[in-house]
Design a protein around this motif. Sequence first.
Motif, PDB file in Angstrom:
ATOM      1  N   LEU A   1       0.803  -1.222   0.000  1.00  0.00           N
ATOM      2  CA  LEU A   1       0.000   0.000   0.000  1.00  0.00           C
ATOM      3  C   LEU A   1       0.835   1.271   0.000  1.00  0.00           C
ATOM      4  O   LEU A   1       0.310   2.362  -0.215  1.00  0.00           O
ATOM      5  N   VAL A   2       2.111   1.168   0.244  1.00  0.00           N
ATOM      6  CA  VAL A   2       2.950   2.358   0.423  1.00  0.00           C
ATOM      7  C   VAL A   2       3.942   2.554  -0.731  1.00  0.00           C
ATOM      8  O   VAL A   2       4.070   3.645  -1.284  1.00  0.00           O
ATOM      9  N   ARG A   3       4.574   1.508  -1.123  1.00  0.00           N
ATOM     10  CA  ARG A   3       5.607   1.614  -2.163  1.00  0.00           C
ATOM     11  C   ARG A   3       4.984   1.825  -3.540  1.00  0.00           C
ATOM     12  O   ARG A   3       3.875   1.364  -3.808  1.00  0.00           O
ATOM     13  N   GLU A   4       5.723   2.565  -4.389  1.00  0.00           N
ATOM     14  CA  GLU A   4       5.203   2.837  -5.729  1.00  0.00           C
ATOM     15  C   GLU A   4       5.505   1.705  -6.715  1.00  0.00           C
ATOM     16  O   GLU A   4       4.783   1.513  -7.691  1.00  0.00           O
ATOM     17  N   THR A   5       6.606   1.034  -6.479  1.00  0.00           N
ATOM     18  CA  THR A   5       6.968  -0.059  -7.388  1.00  0.00           C
ATOM     19  C   THR A   5       7.202  -1.328  -6.586  1.00  0.00           C
ATOM     20  O   THR A   5       7.441  -1.268  -5.378  1.00  0.00           O
ATOM     21  N   ASN A   6       7.153  -2.450  -7.270  1.00  0.00           N
ATOM     22  CA  ASN A   6       7.452  -3.724  -6.626  1.00  0.00           C
ATOM     23  C   ASN A   6       8.873  -4.136  -6.997  1.00  0.00           C
ATOM     24  O   ASN A   6       9.156  -4.463  -8.148  1.00  0.00           O
ATOM     25  N   GLN A   7       9.760  -4.057  -6.014  1.00  0.00           N
ATOM     26  CA  GLN A   7      11.161  -4.405  -6.265  1.00  0.00           C
ATOM     27  C   GLN A   7      11.475  -5.846  -5.874  1.00  0.00           C
ATOM     28  O   GLN A   7      12.613  -6.274  -5.973  1.00  0.00           O
ATOM     29  N   ASP A   8      10.444  -6.576  -5.428  1.00  0.00           N
ATOM     30  CA  ASP A   8      10.633  -8.003  -5.175  1.00  0.00           C
ATOM     31  C   ASP A   8      10.626  -8.742  -6.511  1.00  0.00           C
ATOM     32  O   ASP A   8      10.045  -8.265  -7.493  1.00  0.00           O
TER      33      ASP A   8
ATOM     34  N   GLY B   1      14.644  -6.672  -3.719  1.00  0.00           N
ATOM     35  CA  GLY B   1      15.615  -5.685  -4.192  1.00  0.00           C
ATOM     36  C   GLY B   1      15.506  -4.363  -3.466  1.00  0.00           C
ATOM     37  O   GLY B   1      14.436  -3.989  -2.991  1.00  0.00           O
ATOM     38  N   MET B   2      16.621  -3.670  -3.375  1.00  0.00           N
ATOM     39  CA  MET B   2      16.622  -2.339  -2.756  1.00  0.00           C
ATOM     40  C   MET B   2      17.504  -1.409  -3.579  1.00  0.00           C
ATOM     41  O   MET B   2      18.448  -1.836  -4.237  1.00  0.00           O
ATOM     42  N   GLY B   3      17.140  -0.118  -3.533  1.00  0.00           N
ATOM     43  CA  GLY B   3      17.888   0.881  -4.294  1.00  0.00           C
ATOM     44  C   GLY B   3      16.937   1.736  -5.100  1.00  0.00           C
ATOM     45  O   GLY B   3      15.962   1.219  -5.656  1.00  0.00           O
ATOM     46  N   GLY B   4      17.207   3.039  -5.144  1.00  0.00           N
ATOM     47  CA  GLY B   4      16.314   3.975  -5.830  1.00  0.00           C
ATOM     48  C   GLY B   4      16.405   3.860  -7.338  1.00  0.00           C
ATOM     49  O   GLY B   4      17.191   3.050  -7.869  1.00  0.00           O
ATOM     50  N   HIS B   5      15.602   4.672  -8.036  1.00  0.00           N
ATOM     51  CA  HIS B   5      15.601   4.741  -9.502  1.00  0.00           C
ATOM     52  C   HIS B   5      15.417   3.367 -10.129  1.00  0.00           C
ATOM     53  O   HIS B   5      16.107   2.991 -11.072  1.00  0.00           O
ATOM     54  N   ALA B   6      14.500   2.572  -9.567  1.00  0.00           N
ATOM     55  CA  ALA B   6      14.186   1.239 -10.088  1.00  0.00           C
ATOM     56  C   ALA B   6      15.362   0.271 -10.012  1.00  0.00           C
ATOM     57  O   ALA B   6      15.321  -0.808 -10.588  1.00  0.00           O
ATOM     58  N   ALA B   7      16.429   0.674  -9.292  1.00  0.00           N
ATOM     59  CA  ALA B   7      17.615  -0.180  -9.223  1.00  0.00           C
ATOM     60  C   ALA B   7      17.335  -1.476  -8.477  1.00  0.00           C
ATOM     61  O   ALA B   7      17.875  -2.524  -8.824  1.00  0.00           O
ATOM     62  N   GLY B   8      16.465  -1.405  -7.450  1.00  0.00           N
ATOM     63  CA  GLY B   8      16.154  -2.607  -6.680  1.00  0.00           C
ATOM     64  C   GLY B   8      15.521  -3.682  -7.543  1.00  0.00           C
ATOM     65  O   GLY B   8      15.821  -4.867  -7.400  1.00  0.00           O
ATOM     66  N   GLU B   9      14.669  -3.243  -8.488  1.00  0.00           N
ATOM     67  CA  GLU B   9      14.043  -4.200  -9.410  1.00  0.00           C
ATOM     68  C   GLU B   9      15.096  -4.875 -10.288  1.00  0.00           C
ATOM     69  O   GLU B   9      15.019  -6.065 -10.574  1.00  0.00           O
ATOM     70  N   VAL B  10      16.060  -4.068 -10.716  1.00  0.00           N
ATOM     71  CA  VAL B  10      17.135  -4.613 -11.555  1.00  0.00           C
ATOM     72  C   VAL B  10      17.911  -5.667 -10.782  1.00  0.00           C
ATOM     73  O   VAL B  10      18.137  -6.781 -11.257  1.00  0.00           O
TER      74      VAL B  10
ATOM     75  N   GLY C   1      24.670   1.417  -5.072  1.00  0.00           N
ATOM     76  CA  GLY C   1      24.088   1.038  -3.788  1.00  0.00           C
ATOM     77  C   GLY C   1      22.940   0.058  -3.913  1.00  0.00           C
ATOM     78  O   GLY C   1      22.362  -0.352  -2.917  1.00  0.00           O
ATOM     79  N   MET C   2      22.567  -0.328  -5.132  1.00  0.00           N
ATOM     80  CA  MET C   2      21.476  -1.287  -5.268  1.00  0.00           C
ATOM     81  C   MET C   2      21.938  -2.658  -4.777  1.00  0.00           C
ATOM     82  O   MET C   2      23.121  -2.974  -4.774  1.00  0.00           O
ATOM     83  N   GLY C   3      20.981  -3.438  -4.355  1.00  0.00           N
ATOM     84  CA  GLY C   3      21.305  -4.779  -3.869  1.00  0.00           C
ATOM     85  C   GLY C   3      20.028  -5.575  -3.751  1.00  0.00           C
ATOM     86  O   GLY C   3      18.944  -5.097  -4.092  1.00  0.00           O
ATOM     87  N   THR C   4      20.181  -6.787  -3.287  1.00  0.00           N
ATOM     88  CA  THR C   4      18.995  -7.629  -3.126  1.00  0.00           C
ATOM     89  C   THR C   4      19.275  -8.731  -2.111  1.00  0.00           C
ATOM     90  O   THR C   4      20.425  -9.120  -1.906  1.00  0.00           O
ATOM     91  N   THR C   5      18.198  -9.195  -1.505  1.00  0.00           N
ATOM     92  CA  THR C   5      18.294 -10.392  -0.683  1.00  0.00           C
ATOM     93  C   THR C   5      18.092 -11.587  -1.603  1.00  0.00           C
ATOM     94  O   THR C   5      17.726 -11.421  -2.774  1.00  0.00           O
ATOM     95  N   LEU C   6      18.329 -12.766  -1.085  1.00  0.00           N
ATOM     96  CA  LEU C   6      18.023 -13.971  -1.856  1.00  0.00           C
ATOM     97  C   LEU C   6      17.660 -15.078  -0.887  1.00  0.00           C
ATOM     98  O   LEU C   6      18.407 -15.343   0.053  1.00  0.00           O
ATOM     99  N   ILE C   7      16.500 -15.681  -1.121  1.00  0.00           N
ATOM    100  CA  ILE C   7      16.197 -16.921  -0.403  1.00  0.00           C
ATOM    101  C   ILE C   7      15.740 -17.901  -1.466  1.00  0.00           C
ATOM    102  O   ILE C   7      14.887 -17.582  -2.305  1.00  0.00           O
ATOM    103  N   ALA C   8      16.363 -19.055  -1.526  1.00  0.00           N
ATOM    104  CA  ALA C   8      16.065 -19.998  -2.608  1.00  0.00           C
ATOM    105  C   ALA C   8      16.161 -21.430  -2.101  1.00  0.00           C
ATOM    106  O   ALA C   8      17.007 -21.754  -1.270  1.00  0.00           O
ATOM    107  N   VAL C   9      15.271 -22.271  -2.618  1.00  0.00           N
ATOM    108  CA  VAL C   9      15.363 -23.704  -2.352  1.00  0.00           C
ATOM    109  C   VAL C   9      15.417 -24.412  -3.696  1.00  0.00           C
ATOM    110  O   VAL C   9      14.619 -24.114  -4.591  1.00  0.00           O
ATOM    111  N   GLY C  10      16.390 -25.274  -3.844  1.00  0.00           N
ATOM    112  CA  GLY C  10      16.484 -26.058  -5.073  1.00  0.00           C
ATOM    113  C   GLY C  10      16.470 -27.531  -4.732  1.00  0.00           C
ATOM    114  O   GLY C  10      16.990 -27.938  -3.693  1.00  0.00           O
ATOM    115  N   LEU C  11      15.846 -28.332  -5.597  1.00  0.00           N
ATOM    116  CA  LEU C  11      15.916 -29.788  -5.431  1.00  0.00           C
ATOM    117  C   LEU C  11      17.177 -30.244  -6.163  1.00  0.00           C
ATOM    118  O   LEU C  11      17.223 -30.240  -7.395  1.00  0.00           O
ATOM    119  N   LEU C  12      18.198 -30.554  -5.388  1.00  0.00           N
ATOM    120  CA  LEU C  12      19.527 -30.786  -5.957  1.00  0.00           C
ATOM    121  C   LEU C  12      19.872 -32.268  -6.004  1.00  0.00           C
ATOM    122  O   LEU C  12      19.426 -33.055  -5.164  1.00  0.00           O
TER     123      LEU C  12
END
Length: 400
Positions: free
Chosen positions: A14-21, A35-44, A89-100
């Motif tokens: 409800l608050v953020r203008e874009t979805n950077q996830d 993702g985090m970072g201004g100017h759509a950088a988090g999305e990238v 300064g853009m960056g992102t978290t990562l949580i992933a599960v793979g069937l290895l």
Amino acid sequence: MTRWRYAAATDTGLVRETNQDAYFVDDAVAIVADGMGGHAAGEVASAMTVDKVYNGFLQRPTVEGVVRAIGAANRDVLANAKEHPERQGMGTTLIAVGLLDEPGGHTVPVLFHVGDSRAYQLRDGALRQLSEDHSVAEEWVRMGRLTPEEALIHPRRHQLTRAIGVDQPLEIDVQTLSVQVGDRLLLCSDGLSNELSPEDIAEIASAPGDLESAVHALVQAATYAGGRDNISAVLVEFVEAHEPSLMVNQVMLPPPPTPPRAEPVASPLSKRRPKRRVFTWRNGAVLAILGALVWGFFAIMHWYAYSNFYLADNAGRVVIYQGQPNGVLWYKPHLVHVTRFTMKELRGADRAAITATVGEPSLRASLQYITYLHAQWQLSLPTTTTTTTTSTTTTLKAKK
Ligand code: MN
């Protein structure tokens, strides 16, 4: 073999203008990146990371393969931020599960984690958090400096201690998961876990029925609770499970990038090739010496060709040439002087000497020689009458 069913949902909130996830899920991989970072950088950053990790998994569905892919994603995000200063300064978290793949042809779920997105395991309505947040506040909780309640409202609860696109080298939590048929895994961004209590998450995520409804109910509940951040959730349910033969729970560092392979090793020629490409002082010196030798050869030839002067008969007139009578290479003799003497004004033997092109070291020596021959001819004349020579003297500029 391990298999799962899956569903996913995301919302801007409800608050953020874009979805950077960003997220991805199929029957072998589940990924959430915040993702985090201004100017759509988090999305990238989040999109690049999801893409890289998924493709790395496809190429090598092993722990090493995925860790390597996460390392590559980290380098890509860092490099992209360098190329685009507005994305610094853009960056992102990562949580992933793979069937290895496991030895023996089985696959087992393995969790990879950087940042504060979370993985939960649900069994019989109970919720267990699998990942530890890499945030300042949560690390302080683990150290005993804060209580979990204090951490929830601490101003540094959003400050990450690890993120993709920030750290080099990057530490990745890697964990094999022990699951049973019917267990569910929830991967989510902090937009979900910050808005909902563990009890709410447990209840909604383990609701019987289809996964689609459950995952949408989770995102909707987080939105109603405030929706202060982007909300993403991936839910999987195991329909077939295999116990891992080896339990791994450790921090791993991606290996450094493999340098681009210069040459195939198979060909014996390839070993010599790199030398050819490289400019070294040694090669430069060899080239310089060769150049000097070539230049020196032509300089000597030029000097030799034009160091000689000789008298010649030019339609009855005695003239002086500079050069070798037959030329040297392409250096042909030049006519440099037309004397005032004719061939008739010389003694017969001297005329023969001129035809034989006797060489002299200089123009001056040539002139002295012809003057001498002319004088000898005069002395040989029967009368002592001085011959007046009216010939004009033309001196041509000696060409080099
Ligand atoms: Mn977030």
